[in-house]
Design a protein around this motif. Structure first.
Motif, PDB file in Angstrom:
ATOM      1  N   ILE A   1       0.856  -1.192   0.000  1.00 35.37           N
ATOM      2  CA  ILE A   1       0.000   0.000   0.000  1.00 35.37           C
ATOM      3  C   ILE A   1       0.889   1.237   0.000  1.00 35.37           C
ATOM      4  O   ILE A   1       1.878   1.305   0.734  1.00 35.37           O
ATOM      5  N   GLU A   2       0.531   2.206  -0.842  1.00 33.19           N
ATOM      6  CA  GLU A   2       1.203   3.507  -0.849  1.00 33.19           C
ATOM      7  C   GLU A   2       0.184   4.598  -0.535  1.00 33.19           C
ATOM      8  O   GLU A   2      -0.913   4.586  -1.083  1.00 33.19           O
ATOM      9  N   ILE A   3       0.574   5.520   0.297  1.00 36.17           N
ATOM     10  CA  ILE A   3      -0.226   6.724   0.535  1.00 36.17           C
ATOM     11  C   ILE A   3       0.729   7.905   0.419  1.00 36.17           C
ATOM     12  O   ILE A   3       1.603   8.102   1.269  1.00 36.17           O
ATOM     13  N   VAL A   4       0.581   8.678  -0.664  1.00 36.24           N
ATOM     14  CA  VAL A   4       1.497   9.772  -0.981  1.00 36.24           C
ATOM     15  C   VAL A   4       0.711  11.071  -1.016  1.00 36.24           C
ATOM     16  O   VAL A   4      -0.209  11.221  -1.829  1.00 36.24           O
ATOM     17  N   PRO A   5       1.027  12.044  -0.136  1.00 34.20           N
ATOM     18  CA  PRO A   5       0.275  13.302  -0.117  1.00 34.20           C
ATOM     19  C   PRO A   5       0.581  14.178  -1.316  1.00 34.20           C
ATOM     20  O   PRO A   5       1.686  14.165  -1.861  1.00 34.20           O
ATOM     21  N   LEU A   6      -0.423  14.929  -1.740  1.00 31.82           N
ATOM     22  CA  LEU A   6      -0.260  15.938  -2.782  1.00 31.82           C
ATOM     23  C   LEU A   6      -0.197  17.303  -2.105  1.00 31.82           C
ATOM     24  O   LEU A   6      -1.164  17.729  -1.457  1.00 31.82           O
ATOM     25  N   VAL A   7       0.934  17.971  -2.223  1.00 29.69           N
ATOM     26  CA  VAL A   7       1.100  19.257  -1.558  1.00 29.69           C
ATOM     27  C   VAL A   7       0.117  20.282  -2.102  1.00 29.69           C
ATOM     28  O   VAL A   7      -0.474  21.069  -1.374  1.00 29.69           O
ATOM     29  N   ASP A   8      -0.074  20.286  -3.427  1.00 28.92           N
ATOM     30  CA  ASP A   8      -1.055  21.168  -4.060  1.00 28.92           C
ATOM     31  C   ASP A   8      -2.166  20.314  -4.644  1.00 28.92           C
ATOM     32  O   ASP A   8      -2.009  19.108  -4.871  1.00 28.92           O
ATOM     33  N   GLU A   9      -3.302  20.957  -4.905  1.00 32.15           N
ATOM     34  CA  GLU A   9      -4.402  20.236  -5.545  1.00 32.15           C
ATOM     35  C   GLU A   9      -4.018  19.905  -6.982  1.00 32.15           C
ATOM     36  O   GLU A   9      -3.489  20.749  -7.707  1.00 32.15           O
ATOM     37  N   LEU A  10      -4.325  18.678  -7.375  1.00 33.70           N
ATOM     38  CA  LEU A  10      -3.953  18.238  -8.711  1.00 33.70           C
ATOM     39  C   LEU A  10      -4.913  18.761  -9.769  1.00 33.70           C
ATOM     40  O   LEU A  10      -4.549  18.908 -10.939  1.00 33.70           O
ATOM     41  N   PHE A  11      -6.147  19.045  -9.372  1.00 33.23           N
ATOM     42  CA  PHE A  11      -7.169  19.466 -10.331  1.00 33.23           C
ATOM     43  C   PHE A  11      -7.670  20.869 -10.010  1.00 33.23           C
ATOM     44  O   PHE A  11      -7.801  21.247  -8.845  1.00 33.23           O
ATOM     45  N   ALA A  12      -7.982  21.607 -11.056  1.00 33.71           N
ATOM     46  CA  ALA A  12      -8.521  22.958 -10.899  1.00 33.71           C
ATOM     47  C   ALA A  12      -9.987  22.887 -10.474  1.00 33.71           C
ATOM     48  O   ALA A  12     -10.637  21.843 -10.568  1.00 33.71           O
ATOM     49  N   GLY A  13     -10.518  24.023 -10.034  1.00 31.19           N
ATOM     50  CA  GLY A  13     -11.895  24.054  -9.565  1.00 31.19           C
ATOM     51  C   GLY A  13     -12.911  23.870 -10.676  1.00 31.19           C
ATOM     52  O   GLY A  13     -13.979  23.316 -10.464  1.00 31.19           O
ATOM     53  N   SER A  14     -12.596  24.348 -11.887  1.00 32.03           N
ATOM     54  CA  SER A  14     -13.507  24.194 -13.021  1.00 32.03           C
ATOM     55  C   SER A  14     -12.786  23.475 -14.152  1.00 32.03           C
ATOM     56  O   SER A  14     -11.555  23.446 -14.209  1.00 32.03           O
ATOM     57  N   ILE A  15     -13.565  22.918 -15.063  1.00 29.56           N
ATOM     58  CA  ILE A  15     -12.986  22.118 -16.142  1.00 29.56           C
ATOM     59  C   ILE A  15     -13.840  22.274 -17.385  1.00 29.56           C
ATOM     60  O   ILE A  15     -15.061  22.447 -17.297  1.00 29.56           O
ATOM     61  N   ASN A  16     -13.201  22.224 -18.561  1.00 28.40           N
ATOM     62  CA  ASN A  16     -13.915  22.344 -19.828  1.00 28.40           C
ATOM     63  C   ASN A  16     -14.597  21.030 -20.176  1.00 28.40           C
ATOM     64  O   ASN A  16     -13.954  19.983 -20.232  1.00 28.40           O
ATOM     65  N   LYS A  17     -15.889  21.092 -20.421  1.00 28.21           N
ATOM     66  CA  LYS A  17     -16.624  19.914 -20.860  1.00 28.21           C
ATOM     67  C   LYS A  17     -16.496  19.795 -22.369  1.00 28.21           C
ATOM     68  O   LYS A  17     -16.581  20.800 -23.083  1.00 28.21           O
ATOM     69  N   VAL A  18     -16.258  18.590 -22.868  1.00 26.99           N
ATOM     70  CA  VAL A  18     -16.089  18.395 -24.306  1.00 26.99           C
ATOM     71  C   VAL A  18     -17.340  18.879 -25.034  1.00 26.99           C
ATOM     72  O   VAL A  18     -18.455  18.448 -24.736  1.00 26.99           O
ATOM     73  N   GLY A  19     -17.133  19.792 -25.985  1.00 26.35           N
ATOM     74  CA  GLY A  19     -18.252  20.337 -26.734  1.00 26.35           C
ATOM     75  C   GLY A  19     -19.086  21.354 -25.981  1.00 26.35           C
ATOM     76  O   GLY A  19     -20.150  21.745 -26.442  1.00 26.35           O
ATOM     77  N   GLY A  20     -18.603  21.807 -24.803  1.00 27.51           N
ATOM     78  CA  GLY A  20     -19.378  22.762 -24.016  1.00 27.51           C
ATOM     79  C   GLY A  20     -18.488  23.734 -23.271  1.00 27.51           C
ATOM     80  O   GLY A  20     -17.294  23.864 -23.563  1.00 27.51           O
ATOM     81  N   ASN A  21     -19.065  24.400 -22.293  1.00 20.34           N
ATOM     82  CA  ASN A  21     -18.348  25.399 -21.525  1.00 20.34           C
ATOM     83  C   ASN A  21     -17.723  24.794 -20.280  1.00 20.34           C
ATOM     84  O   ASN A  21     -17.945  23.621 -19.951  1.00 20.34           O
ATOM     85  N   ALA A  22     -16.956  25.616 -19.557  1.00 21.55           N
ATOM     86  CA  ALA A  22     -16.331  25.178 -18.315  1.00 21.55           C
ATOM     87  C   ALA A  22     -17.410  24.937 -17.259  1.00 21.55           C
ATOM     88  O   ALA A  22     -18.400  25.669 -17.170  1.00 21.55           O
ATOM     89  N   VAL A  23     -17.229  23.876 -16.467  1.00 19.26           N
ATOM     90  CA  VAL A  23     -18.164  23.552 -15.389  1.00 19.26           C
ATOM     91  C   VAL A  23     -17.377  23.362 -14.103  1.00 19.26           C
ATOM     92  O   VAL A  23     -16.207  22.972 -14.113  1.00 19.26           O
ATOM     93  N   SER A  24     -18.006  23.632 -12.987  1.00 13.14           N
ATOM     94  CA  SER A  24     -17.377  23.471 -11.676  1.00 13.14           C
ATOM     95  C   SER A  24     -17.828  22.148 -11.083  1.00 13.14           C
ATOM     96  O   SER A  24     -19.032  21.904 -10.917  1.00 13.14           O
TER      97      SER A  24
END
Length: 838
Positions: A191-214
């Motif tokens: 088992i590995e448990i490795v902390p991420l110092v920063d968030e890996l993902f942004a708060g919003s993301i582009n949906k394919v064929g659409g606008n950014a969603v949160s």
């Protein structure tokens, strides 16, 4: 200024070192089933039976520590895989002081366990209530992964499985719970448990064929499905100091590996943003894959990767880019497609990253319906963007599955694997039985053939079926090869080797007259320069097409000789087959398989037949393209059809398309030549203008004619129509004006009623445009045309499935509303009598 830059650089380095050190110091690495610690891959792994570590193991007494002396693998983790924790009851690992986002990796490596069959293991895993896997059978999943690689032509020998999850911990205790399925058991190696110092993902993301969603992706929990170092070697965990991630090579996931070649540049690569340093290690950006031979038009095809995914989940697709070659913007502009939809147009890495050697990434969200289990990523040129080069580039690729209602588990795929394995066992049994029966039948057939041969040898029966049938032409052309009377089929290998003796059934004229009711005009189904074609029925009730040559037509006789020559060589599912012949009383007759649905043209216009759907049109074009591709590649020098048109594409009773009429066909050029010099022949409206000007025939002449066929399929009108306005008379010229404006949909057959995928039509129009290029050398090959048509069909199928899913949801919603209205109406009716009485 210089001092400020140096100071900033030092701060970045120090910050990176602090983050890396913090990440590593807070990481937890557990060697399950071990009483001692182990240093593996530069990390200290603590045995779960030792007294070290900030964790506890619950219900340990009910479980078993297992070990093995040897393993048949070469993983860097092999020392960890020699021990395992087995559990027949619930097992949990509890960690204190674990906060924030973490990589959680579970290592599984099945080896023989005493008194237990590892192939029968099945268990589930949860993390603080988030279901990670259900009914996991590790050997099945490993076998499935090996099977997928083998299907791609990759020799694979996976012997272990690593499941990676990204989980946010927002409580004092983090609990991993392992639960065996009823009556079964489970195991875990590390088992590995490795902390991420920063968030890996942004708060919003582009949906394919659409606008950014949160979506609060970081809060949801996700599973890493794929992580690829595109165009480069495998990156080991030790090379990724911000997470100990493993990056696979991408070639095994590519549809056509030759569509892109690898480039390398390790000089001065930096991150476009300081926050990107955790996203991927720099080695990912030092290699890339770009499109192959972009200078040649027929090589400008998308780079495509295909992935198996779990239906019914949302996926985050992360693409990594770093411009390694161009030093200015607008020199490499391309399109990004995800699951057959345009995710991004006019993508310029240099412009978005802020320069050359700048590491950059972009994320997309793509929901996968419950009916789809594949995810396509494609990059292709954007010729309309005005870039200096029509190229595309990709450095890395990651696909994350996002949890749905506290669940990441999916099990149907592996049940399907077990079913397929069961079917495989049954198949093996039947193959064994079949082989035995086949041996008996084979011996019987050999015996019969020997008796048959001896009998005919005694009777000295030989017949030259095409004996010097001379036409009235000045050059005295002849057709003279021996046919074996009564013999059927054979003669053509899939690789195009040519028989020296033509093979087919020898029909008597009496049989032909009986089959056609003495050439009754009511059975006439076609007329050409060679003569007439009749529908007939031979002795066994088989419907056939009977072509009767016209001795008065010199052109017909010449074409007929060529047709005999070609059909004697050719056998393919998408070429009309010759069944036999007749050459009595100066008649020259060929008998073909009957095509129940006639010509393609008759289904496009000029008849009252129901219109073909868009899918049917695509399938017909694909079939015809396969037939032409076989003609061009099936023989040593290839064969050029020279008369490709919709009347020469026939459809059988199942609408399978087959090329016909080889009277004008020509053997292709020798290997050291690009064309055959010959007189111009063909049909007006379909003729290759380059062939017409230079009298130089090549396979690309067929490609041009096929491009006209594609436009005829789209527009459902004649290729030449003098009754129309001057600019519309020639279909190829008129349609190309609209295609170049990206407006082909405005002239599409109105009977399609918008029941087609716009992206599919777009791809269809683009390949038609390439077929109609003025110069043959920049037209695609028929193989490349075929690839694009199949892709257009995939686009349409995906569009249909999406529409069906949306329609189903809409019907269910409307049904629920109707039920609600009925209920309200019932209540109203029930209350009315009482109100009346009051």
């Amino acid at each position: 200024m210089g001092k400020f830059l140096i100071l900033s650089l030092l701060l970045m380095i120090i910050s990176g070192c602090v983050q890396t050190g913090e990440s590593n110091s807070n990481s937890i690495f557990i060697d399950c089933g071990s009483t001692s610690n182990e240093t593996v891959d530069g990390r200290k792994w603590i045995g779960d039976l030792s007294s070290e570590g900030n964790f506890s193991v619950g219900n340990l007494g009910a479980n078993i520590n297992a070990s093995t002396a040897t393993l048949n693998g070469d993983s860097v983790f092999e020392p960890l895989y020699k021990t395992a924790r087995l559990f027949t009851n619930s097992l949990n690992y509890t960690f204190k002081g674990v906060w924030g986002n973490h990589f959680v990796r579970l290592h599984f490596c099945p080896f023989p366990f005493e008194n237990l069959n590892v192939n029968e293991s099945s268990f589930s895993v949860s993390a603080n209530g988030l279901r990670l896997v259900s009914e996991l059978n590790v050997p099945n999943e490993i076998a499935y992964k090996n099977l997928e690689f083998q299907r791609s032509g990759i020799n694979s020998s996976w012997f272990s499985l690593i499941k990676e999850f990204i989980i946010v911990v927002n409580s004092e205790a983090f609990v991993l719970e392992f639960s065996p399925s009823g009556g079964s058991f489970g195991f875990i190696n590390a088992i590995e448990i490795v902390p991420l110092v920063d968030e890996l993902f942004a708060g919003s993301i582009n949906k394919v064929g659409g606008n950014a969603v949160s979506l609060n992706v970081s809060e949801r929990g996700s599973e890493t499905m794929y992580r690829l170092n595109v165009g480069g070697p495998e990156i080991k965990p030790a090379q990724d100091s911000n997470g100990w991630r493993m990056w696979e090579v991408d070639s095994s996931y590519m549809i056509t590996a030759d569509a892109g070649f690898e480039i390398h540049n390790s000089s001065n690569i930096t991150y476009a943003s300081m926050n990107d340093s955790i996203v991927a290690p720099l080695p990912v950006y030092e290699t890339a894959r770009t499109m192959s031979e972009t200078e040649v038009l027929e090589k400008r095809f998308n780079m495509s990767w295909k992935f198996e995914v779990h239906p019914g989940f949302e996926y985050l697709i992360r693409l990594h880019f770093c411009e390694l070659l161009y030093e200015k913007a607008r020199q490499r502009v391309f399109k990004i497609y995800i699951n057959n939809r345009t995710a991004f147009e006019n993508f310029d890495v240099f412009d978005r990253a802020g320069g050359i050697n700048k590491a950059y990434h972009v994320d997309f969200l793509e929901p996968i319906s419950s009916k789809i289990n594949t995810l396509w990523i494609q990059l292709g040129p954007d010729t309309a963007a005005g870039a200096a080069g029509t190229d595309a580039l990709l450095n890395g690729l990651e696909i994350f599955k996002l949890s749905q209602n506290g669940n990441l588990a999916y099990i149907d795929r592996f049940n399907a694997l077990e079913e397929s394995m069961g079917n495989s066992k049954s198949l093996t049994l039947w193959i064994g039985v079949g082989a035995g029966l086949a041996s008996v039948v084979f011996l019987a057939v050999i015996t019969i053939l020997i008796i048959y041969f001896c009998r005919f040898r005694r009777e000295d029966f030989t017949k030259k079926s095409c004996s010097r049938w001379r036409a009235g032409s000045s050059r005295g052309a002849t057709v003279s090869n021996t046919y074996a009377r009564g013999s059927l089929g054979g003669g053509q290998s899939v690789f195009g080797s040519m028989p020296t003796i033509r093979v087919g059934k020898w029909f008597t004229l009496a049989e032909i007259l009986a089959a056609t009711d003495k050439f009754d005009e009511a059975l006439l189904i076609g007329v050409g320069g060679f003569g007439k074609v009749y529908r007939g029925e031979i002795d066994d009730g088989t419907l056939v097409a009977i072509k009767r040559a016209n001795p008065q037509s010199q052109q017909g006789l010449t074409e007929f000789e060529t047709e005999i020559e070609m059909l004697s060589k050719l056998r393919h599912r998408h070429l009309v087959s010759m069944i036999g012949f007749c050459d009595e009383q100066k008649e020259m007759i060929l008998v073909y398989e009957y095509m129940g649905n006639g010509t393609l043209r008759s289904h496009l216009f000029g008849s009252d037949l129901p219109p073909l759907t868009w899918k049917q049109r695509l399938e017909v074009c694909i079939g015809a393209a396969r037939g032409l591709h076989y003609l061009h590649t099936g023989a040593e020098r290839g064969i050029i059809h020279r008369d490709v048109k919709t009347t020469n594409i026939l459809l059988d009773e199942n609408f399978v398309a087959k090329m016909s009429d080889f009277g004008l066909s020509k053997t292709g050029p020798a290997l050291d030549h690009t064309h055959v010099s010959t007189a111009v022949k063909g049909s007006f409206g379909y003729l290759d203008p380059e062939y017409f000007r230079r009298q130089q025939l090549s396979e690309k002449s067929d490609v041009y004619s096929f491009g006209v066929v594609l436009l005829e399929v789209v527009c459902a009108r004649a290729v030449i129509n003098p009754t129309l306005p001057k600019d519309q008379i020639n279909l190829a010229e008129w349609a190309m004006k609209w295609q170049r404006k990206k407006l082909l949909h405005t002239i599409i057959d109105p009977r399609l009623n918008d029941k087609y995928c716009p992206e599919s039509l777009k791809t269809f129009g683009e390949i038609a445009e390439k077929c109609l290029a003025d110069e043959g050398k920049i037209r695609p090959t028929m193989g490349e045309v075929l690839w694009h048509l199949e892709y257009a069909l995939q686009l349409h199928d995906a569009w249909i499935r999406t529409n069906e899913a949306e329609s189903s949801c809409r019907v269910e919603s409307e049904g629920a509303q109707a039920d609600e209205q009925i209920g309200e109406s019932s209540n109203l009716k029930a209350s009315t009598p009482t109100d009346h009485l009051c």
